[in-house]
Design a protein around this motif. Structure first.
Motif, PDB file in Angstrom:
ATOM      1  N   ALA A 246     -51.148  46.226 129.181  1.00  0.00           N
ATOM      2  CA  ALA A 246     -51.090  44.120 128.463  1.00  0.00           C
ATOM      3  C   ALA A 246     -51.972  44.792 126.930  1.00  0.00           C
ATOM      4  CB  ALA A 246     -52.191  43.715 128.814  1.00  0.00           C
ATOM      5  N   ARG A 247     -53.024  45.885 126.801  1.00  0.00           N
ATOM      6  CA  ARG A 247     -54.185  45.951 125.613  1.00  0.00           C
ATOM      7  C   ARG A 247     -52.982  46.645 124.844  1.00  0.00           C
ATOM      8  NH1 ARG A 247     -58.395  47.088 129.693  1.00  0.00           N
ATOM      9  NH2 ARG A 247     -60.558  45.156 129.029  1.00  0.00           N
ATOM     10  N   LEU A 248     -52.180  47.653 124.834  1.00  0.00           N
ATOM     11  CA  LEU A 248     -51.781  48.384 124.245  1.00  0.00           C
ATOM     12  C   LEU A 248     -50.226  46.975 123.563  1.00  0.00           C
ATOM     13  CD1 LEU A 248     -50.901  51.957 125.714  1.00  0.00           C
ATOM     14  CD2 LEU A 248     -52.347  51.063 123.741  1.00  0.00           C
ATOM     15  N   THR A 249     -49.666  46.149 123.982  1.00  0.00           N
ATOM     16  CA  THR A 249     -48.744  45.344 123.385  1.00  0.00           C
ATOM     17  C   THR A 249     -49.320  44.776 121.761  1.00  0.00           C
ATOM     18  OG1 THR A 249     -48.087  45.137 125.657  1.00  0.00           O
ATOM     19  CG2 THR A 249     -47.133  43.208 123.950  1.00  0.00           C
ATOM     20  N   PRO A 250     -50.155  44.272 122.288  1.00  0.00           N
ATOM     21  CA  PRO A 250     -50.723  43.745 121.014  1.00  0.00           C
ATOM     22  C   PRO A 250     -50.556  44.352 119.371  1.00  0.00           C
ATOM     23  CG  PRO A 250     -52.427  43.432 122.010  1.00  0.00           C
ATOM     24  CD  PRO A 250     -50.926  43.653 122.840  1.00  0.00           C
ATOM     25  N   LEU A 251     -50.807  45.913 119.884  1.00  0.00           N
ATOM     26  CA  LEU A 251     -50.383  46.846 118.798  1.00  0.00           C
ATOM     27  C   LEU A 251     -49.231  47.867 118.682  1.00  0.00           C
ATOM     28  CD1 LEU A 251     -53.791  49.245 119.883  1.00  0.00           C
ATOM     29  CD2 LEU A 251     -53.539  47.196 118.306  1.00  0.00           C
ATOM     30  N   SER A 252     -48.237  47.447 118.850  1.00  0.00           N
ATOM     31  CA  SER A 252     -46.615  46.951 118.796  1.00  0.00           C
ATOM     32  C   SER A 252     -46.340  47.416 117.531  1.00  0.00           C
ATOM     33  CB  SER A 252     -45.671  46.202 119.534  1.00  0.00           C
ATOM     34  OG  SER A 252     -45.732  46.103 120.906  1.00  0.00           O
ATOM     35  N   GLY A 253     -46.513  47.228 116.254  1.00  0.00           N
ATOM     36  CA  GLY A 253     -46.405  47.714 114.692  1.00  0.00           C
ATOM     37  C   GLY A 253     -47.275  48.570 114.275  1.00  0.00           C
ATOM     38  N   PHE A 254     -47.848  48.747 115.001  1.00  0.00           N
ATOM     39  CA  PHE A 254     -49.039  49.380 114.388  1.00  0.00           C
ATOM     40  C   PHE A 254     -48.995  51.017 114.621  1.00  0.00           C
ATOM     41  CE2 PHE A 254     -52.377  52.026 116.439  1.00  0.00           C
ATOM     42  CZ  PHE A 254     -52.876  53.624 115.406  1.00  0.00           C
ATOM     43  N   LEU A 255     -48.184  50.808 116.308  1.00  0.00           N
ATOM     44  CA  LEU A 255     -47.429  51.926 117.225  1.00  0.00           C
ATOM     45  C   LEU A 255     -45.751  52.375 116.019  1.00  0.00           C
ATOM     46  CD1 LEU A 255     -48.083  51.511 120.556  1.00  0.00           C
ATOM     47  CD2 LEU A 255     -49.625  53.906 118.862  1.00  0.00           C
ATOM     48  N   GLY A 256     -45.427  51.505 116.324  1.00  0.00           N
ATOM     49  CA  GLY A 256     -43.745  51.568 115.834  1.00  0.00           C
ATOM     50  C   GLY A 256     -44.197  51.864 114.380  1.00  0.00           C
ATOM     51  N   ALA A 257     -45.073  52.088 113.315  1.00  0.00           N
ATOM     52  CA  ALA A 257     -44.899  52.311 112.196  1.00  0.00           C
ATOM     53  C   ALA A 257     -45.308  54.092 111.978  1.00  0.00           C
ATOM     54  CB  ALA A 257     -45.714  51.348 111.013  1.00  0.00           C
ATOM     55  N   ALA A 258     -45.416  54.392 112.940  1.00  0.00           N
ATOM     56  CA  ALA A 258     -45.680  56.321 113.044  1.00  0.00           C
ATOM     57  C   ALA A 258     -44.937  57.133 112.698  1.00  0.00           C
ATOM     58  CB  ALA A 258     -46.890  56.165 114.736  1.00  0.00           C
ATOM     59  N   SER A 259     -45.246  57.439 112.224  1.00  0.00           N
ATOM     60  CA  SER A 259     -44.182  59.264 111.902  1.00  0.00           C
ATOM     61  C   SER A 259     -43.535  60.156 113.546  1.00  0.00           C
ATOM     62  CB  SER A 259     -44.152  59.938 111.396  1.00  0.00           C
ATOM     63  OG  SER A 259     -44.086  59.015 110.012  1.00  0.00           O
ATOM     64  N   LEU A 260     -45.325  59.610 114.076  1.00  0.00           N
ATOM     65  CA  LEU A 260     -45.313  60.573 115.501  1.00  0.00           C
ATOM     66  C   LEU A 260     -46.327  60.397 116.820  1.00  0.00           C
ATOM     67  CD1 LEU A 260     -44.732  63.659 116.523  1.00  0.00           C
ATOM     68  CD2 LEU A 260     -47.017  64.364 115.011  1.00  0.00           C
ATOM     69  N   TRP A 261     -45.802  60.393 117.920  1.00  0.00           N
ATOM     70  CA  TRP A 261     -46.817  59.892 119.425  1.00  0.00           C
ATOM     71  C   TRP A 261     -46.942  61.478 119.177  1.00  0.00           C
ATOM     72  CZ3 TRP A 261     -44.662  56.104 122.175  1.00  0.00           C
ATOM     73  CH2 TRP A 261     -44.134  54.590 120.963  1.00  0.00           C
ATOM     74  N   VAL A 262     -48.455  61.651 119.614  1.00  0.00           N
ATOM     75  CA  VAL A 262     -49.505  62.320 120.574  1.00  0.00           C
ATOM     76  C   VAL A 262     -50.062  62.142 121.672  1.00  0.00           C
ATOM     77  CG1 VAL A 262     -50.358  64.913 120.360  1.00  0.00           C
ATOM     78  CG2 VAL A 262     -49.484  63.832 117.814  1.00  0.00           C
ATOM     79  N   LEU A 263     -49.069  62.109 122.778  1.00  0.00           N
ATOM     80  CA  LEU A 263     -50.217  61.432 124.002  1.00  0.00           C
ATOM     81  C   LEU A 263     -50.205  62.883 125.219  1.00  0.00           C
ATOM     82  CD1 LEU A 263     -46.377  59.631 125.032  1.00  0.00           C
ATOM     83  CD2 LEU A 263     -48.363  59.565 123.599  1.00  0.00           C
ATOM     84  N   ASP A 264     -51.291  62.848 125.726  1.00  0.00           N
ATOM     85  CA  ASP A 264     -52.227  62.931 126.668  1.00  0.00           C
ATOM     86  C   ASP A 264     -51.991  62.429 127.845  1.00  0.00           C
ATOM     87  OD1 ASP A 264     -54.316  62.146 127.457  1.00  0.00           O
ATOM     88  OD2 ASP A 264     -55.132  62.973 125.892  1.00  0.00           O
ATOM     89  N   THR A 265     -51.691  63.871 129.080  1.00  0.00           N
ATOM     90  CA  THR A 265     -51.092  63.390 130.313  1.00  0.00           C
ATOM     91  C   THR A 265     -52.664  62.274 131.381  1.00  0.00           C
ATOM     92  OG1 THR A 265     -51.168  65.558 131.198  1.00  0.00           O
ATOM     93  CG2 THR A 265     -49.180  64.496 130.728  1.00  0.00           C
ATOM     94  N   ASN A 266     -53.544  62.761 130.644  1.00  0.00           N
ATOM     95  CA  ASN A 266     -55.170  61.984 131.284  1.00  0.00           C
ATOM     96  C   ASN A 266     -54.255  60.114 131.347  1.00  0.00           C
ATOM     97  OD1 ASN A 266     -57.767  63.674 131.340  1.00  0.00           O
ATOM     98  ND2 ASN A 266     -56.994  63.781 129.054  1.00  0.00           N
ATOM     99  N   LEU A 267     -53.819  59.807 130.133  1.00  0.00           N
ATOM    100  CA  LEU A 267     -53.495  58.561 130.358  1.00  0.00           C
ATOM    101  C   LEU A 267     -52.551  57.969 132.152  1.00  0.00           C
ATOM    102  CD1 LEU A 267     -50.957  58.167 127.107  1.00  0.00           C
ATOM    103  CD2 LEU A 267     -53.441  57.208 127.926  1.00  0.00           C
ATOM    104  N   ALA A 268     -53.261  56.606 132.203  1.00  0.00           N
ATOM    105  CA  ALA A 268     -52.274  56.490 133.372  1.00  0.00           C
ATOM    106  C   ALA A 268     -50.844  56.276 133.365  1.00  0.00           C
ATOM    107  CB  ALA A 268     -52.805  54.770 133.898  1.00  0.00           C
ATOM    108  N   THR A 269     -50.605  56.735 134.979  1.00  0.00           N
ATOM    109  CA  THR A 269     -49.234  57.127 134.724  1.00  0.00           C
ATOM    110  C   THR A 269     -48.375  55.169 134.386  1.00  0.00           C
ATOM    111  OG1 THR A 269     -49.124  58.142 137.085  1.00  0.00           O
ATOM    112  CG2 THR A 269     -47.252  57.312 136.337  1.00  0.00           C
TER     113      THR A 269
END
Length: 363
Positions: free
Chosen positions: A176-199
């Motif tokens: 819910a908090r990430l949805t408004p940032l979809s444009g910001f995420l969509g413009a990135a060339s690379l996503w780096v994720l760590d598994t501390n994030l909730a499932t």
């Protein structure tokens, strides 16, 4: 890029219209010294022309944990159940935040997406990250929440004996908090994720991956299971031996088992595997080329941030389109410089310092 230039770029990203004198005052330097730094940034192509027009180009988004590291190191072997003479240090940490800082110090335009409390630790994490060149505008600052803390204990050789983490706030980084940032995420060339994030947050990100390249830091054996359903969506995975064994289901022992592990992950859909083997180095594979590289001969003072620096090196090298062998070697250089300092991030890290170190260890 120098550390001061990283600070200047971070401030310019926050306010491109800032007056030169105001910028100098915020940095605590003279206007003439600032002009010299700006000229250097213009020569490097980071600032274009007057008015602080920043170079537009690919950027990486790191999504994961940020916390204060409290590190206790014994002068000798740890005696469990007793008081150990040693040293206690605090520093900015968190897997995602560390990767972001390292990546920014290497010269990559890096944006951090995490959650911190509106408290002293949270403000400190934002300040340290921004000073290193990380864009922190999308970080969630939450009222009534405590910023994460990570407590680790190390023996006299620098090896970690155990750790305790208090990272409940990362669960507030919800779809819910990430949805408004979809444009910001969509413009990135690379996503780096760590598994501390909730499932459910990892699931949301993978479901919306599209054509994005995703790198994953597995963090721990306890958390690596979160990505099992999404292995086919992962471009680059960096597990250690125990984390890889948890996923593939067989023991990874001698060198004959390393290619077996790589084959399993490639069948699962992972494009590139960088298997961390501790003091045995790294085994790498992209499905076509594979090999093993030893650790670089650097003294070990604190191993906590070595893996985060390695992942940042992988991401930076990929953005520069380096081949898998050169990528591994560059990342090993980042890690070696980091474990040779007491903090979880080496403040002197840069592409130039890594390259100088690699010159001392020819292939």
């Amino acid at each position: 890029m120098t550390e001061r230039e990283q600070e200047i770029l971070a401030l310019l990203r926050q306010d491109p219209m800032i007056a030169q004198q105001d910028l100098a005052d915020r940095l605590g330097i003279s206007r003439s010294a600032l002009a010299s730094h700006i000229s250097s940034l213009m020569r490097q192509g980071y600032v274009q022309g007057r008015g602080y027009v920043l170079r537009e180009g690919p950027y990486a988004v790191v999504i994961g944990g940020a916390n204060m590291d409290i590190c206790g190191a014994s002068h000798d072997n740890l005696r469990i159940g007793d008081s150990n003479p040693g040293r206690v240090r605090t520093s900015a940490g968190g897997v995602g935040r560390n990767i972001a800082e390292n990546l920014a110090r290497l010269g990559t335009d890096t944006r951090l997406l995490t959650a911190v409390g509106n408290d002293q630790y949270g403000h400190h994490l934002l300040e340290v990250s921004q000073r290193a060149g990380v864009d922190v505008r999308q970080v969630l600052v939450l009222e009534g929440q405590s910023t994460s803390c990570y407590l680790s204990l190390h023996d006299g050789s620098g090896e970690m004996s155990c750790a305790v983490n208090d990272m409940g706030i990362i669960n507030e980084l919800t779809p819910a908090r990430l949805t408004p940032l979809s444009g910001f995420l969509g413009a990135a060339s690379l996503w780096v994720l760590d598994t501390n994030l909730a499932t459910h947050t990892l699931d949301w990100l993978f479901e919306r991956q599209g054509e994005h390249i995703i790198f994953v830091d597995t963090v721990s054996v306890a958390k690596v299971e979160k990505i099992r359903p999404w292995l086919h969506r992962i471009h680059t995975l960096k597990p250690n031996r125990s984390e890889a064994e948890q996923l593939c289901g067989f023991t990874i022992a001698g060198p004959d088992t390393w290619p077996m592990a790589a084959a399993w992950f490639h069948r699962a859909g992972v494009q590139r595997l960088f298997l961390s083997l501790g003091d045995q180095g790294v085994f790498y594979s992209d499905g076509e080329r594979q090999g093993h590289l030893p650790v670089l001969g650097s003294p070990v003072i604190n191993v906590t941030g070595g893996g985060d620096a390695f992942m940042a090196g992988l991401a930076h090298a990929w953005l520069l389109e380096q081949d898998v062998a050169d990528t591994t070697r560059f990342a090993l250089g980042c890690a070696a410089l980091t474990v040779n300092c007491s903090d979880t991030v080496f403040s002197g890290l840069s592409k130039a310092t890594v390259e100088r170190m690699l010159e001392e260890y020819p292939c």
